[in-house]
Scaffold this active site. Structure first.
Site, PDB file in Angstrom:
ATOM      1  N   CYS A 197     -42.681   4.446 -39.342  1.00  0.00           N
ATOM      2  CA  CYS A 197     -41.675   4.724 -39.814  1.00  0.00           C
ATOM      3  C   CYS A 197     -40.980   6.136 -39.628  1.00  0.00           C
ATOM      4  CB  CYS A 197     -41.612   4.566 -41.409  1.00  0.00           C
ATOM      5  SG  CYS A 197     -41.731   2.891 -41.739  1.00  0.00           S
ATOM      6  N   HIS A 247     -37.352   9.293 -46.471  1.00  0.00           N
ATOM      7  CA  HIS A 247     -37.551   8.052 -46.153  1.00  0.00           C
ATOM      8  C   HIS A 247     -37.836   7.018 -47.300  1.00  0.00           C
ATOM      9  CE1 HIS A 247     -38.985   4.203 -44.261  1.00  0.00           C
ATOM     10  NE2 HIS A 247     -40.420   4.782 -44.562  1.00  0.00           N
ATOM     11  N   ASN A 286     -37.000  -0.791 -47.422  1.00  0.00           N
ATOM     12  CA  ASN A 286     -37.673  -0.025 -46.332  1.00  0.00           C
ATOM     13  C   ASN A 286     -37.260  -0.225 -45.075  1.00  0.00           C
ATOM     14  OD1 ASN A 286     -39.097   1.608 -44.550  1.00  0.00           O
ATOM     15  ND2 ASN A 286     -41.137   1.425 -45.690  1.00  0.00           N
TER      16      ASN A 286
END
Ligand code: COA
Length: 341
Positions: free
Chosen positions: A126, A268, A298
């Protein structure tokens, strides 16, 4: 084809202008209520533990990461009328490439007609988008290229085990793109400081075990659900909180800045409780930390550029502002940058 006229004489300071941003998310929405019908979970549990209410999911079997990347890139190009033929580099940060090879960036390049660019993928879980920004910064600052499309794109729904309630509630699909341009006049524009790092000792916390060279696809891997993402959630949670704390401290130190110098914080979007822990620890005013996890979940590499797009779209940051972006993910990797708009 691009040429690379790097000589000591052209390594003069250049700024990096964020010329445009773009994003794409699929129309199909999967709500917590939808998930209640698929696994043993509840809207209340998901909301309390993660902050997520909905996610956007690709439901067309013909659409995958390169399409999301191309649509986000086209969005960025169209907003400023940029000709894709002017792009020197197409860099796609992704953990869910269309194929092992060719690179998703090459497929994206063809889809958008960036025919004079070179293109490649970068995989850092990520954190891929922030890593990609740092790589593009190197190319732009060295004078090797003038214009780059840096894209974060993921279709995690394709590697999600929809029977595993501990992971399937977390993820969504999407893409975000930055159009970057070298700027010789305004040398202060762009990244003020990066803090990029990884610790492979934690590689096993988030994995997609099968389908690579180590464990190729077989009847057994399919039977044992090894083509799906696996995660040790509680451990990732703890590591994410401590990593963000340490990285944020280093990043501000490298930049010589304080919390109050930053206009917007884009963390994030993995878990609202992880973002809240950072906010509390550093005394960040809540309204300065942008949150859209409730809408998208996410989206991995896309999470930061999508949030950045919305921050600009809502007028929450303007030229002259400093924006801090920070990600973490599989690897274990992390990456933060303070960006001068
Ligand atoms: N619905 C209901 N119950 C669930 C559930 C769900 N979707 N998922 C797990 N549970 C249960 C567990 O089985 C466990 O039950 P038990 O106590 O009877 O064994 C209980 O809830 C607590 O599980 P735990 O894993 O400790 O929950 P948690 O508070 O750590 O939350 C995550 C789980 C995944 C939401 C959280 O750990 C997390 O977000 N981790 C970070 C993940 C991340 O950011 N990943 C991406 C990195 S880029």
């Amino acid at each position: 084809m691009p040429t690379f006229p790097v000589t000591s004489s052209n390594l003069k300071p250049v700024g990096i202008k964020l010329k445009s941003v773009g994003m794409y998310v699929p129309d199909k929405i999967l709500t917590n209520e939808d998930l209640e019908k698929m696994v043993d979970t509840s809207d209340e549990w998901i909301t309390e533990r993660t902050g997520i209410k909905r996610r956007h999911i690709v439901d067309d079997p013909n659409v995958s990461t390169s399409d999301l990347a191309a649509w986000a890139a086209e969005n960025a190009l169209k907003r400023v009328g940029e000709d894709p033929a002017n792009i020197d580099l197409v860099l796609v940060g992704t953990a869910t490439p269309d194929y092992m090879f060719p690179a998703t960036a090459c497929i994206t390049q063809a889809k958008i007609g960036a025919n004079n660019a070179f293109a490649f993928d970068l995989e850092a879980g990520c954190s891929s988008f922030i890593y990609a920004l740092s790589v593009a910064t190197g190319y732009l600052k060295s004078g090797m290229i003038r214009k780059a499309l840096v894209i974060g794109a993921d279709t995690l729904s394709r590697v999600t085990n929809w029977k595993d309630r501990s992971t399937c509630i977390l993820f969504g699909d999407g893409a975000g793109a930055f159009l970057l341009e070298a700027d010789e006049e305004n040398t202060q524009l762009g990244p003020i400081a990066f803090d990029i790092g990884s610790d492979g000792n934690y590689a096993e916390l988030i994995t997609l075990p099968a389908g690579g060279a180590k464990l190729p696809a077989s009847e057994d891997t399919v039977k044992n659900d090894l083509h799906y993402l696996q995660m040790r959630g509680r451990e990732v949670f703890r590591l994410a909180v401590t990593t963000i704390e340490a990285s944020l401290e280093r990043l501000l130190g490298k930049a010589g800045l304080k919390i109050e110098d930053i206009s917007v914080f884009i963390f994030h979007q993995a878990n609202l409780r992880i973002i809240d822990a950072a906010i509390r620890r550093f005394g960040i005013p809540k309204e300065k930390a942008y949150v859209n996890i409730q809408e998208y979940g996410n989206t991995s590499s896309a999470s930061i550029p999508i949030a950045f797009y919305e921050v600009l779209d809502k007028g929450l940051a303007k030229p002259g502002d400093k924006v801090l972006m920070m990600a973490f993910g599989a690897g274990f990797t992390w990456g933060g940058v303070i960006w001068q708009l």
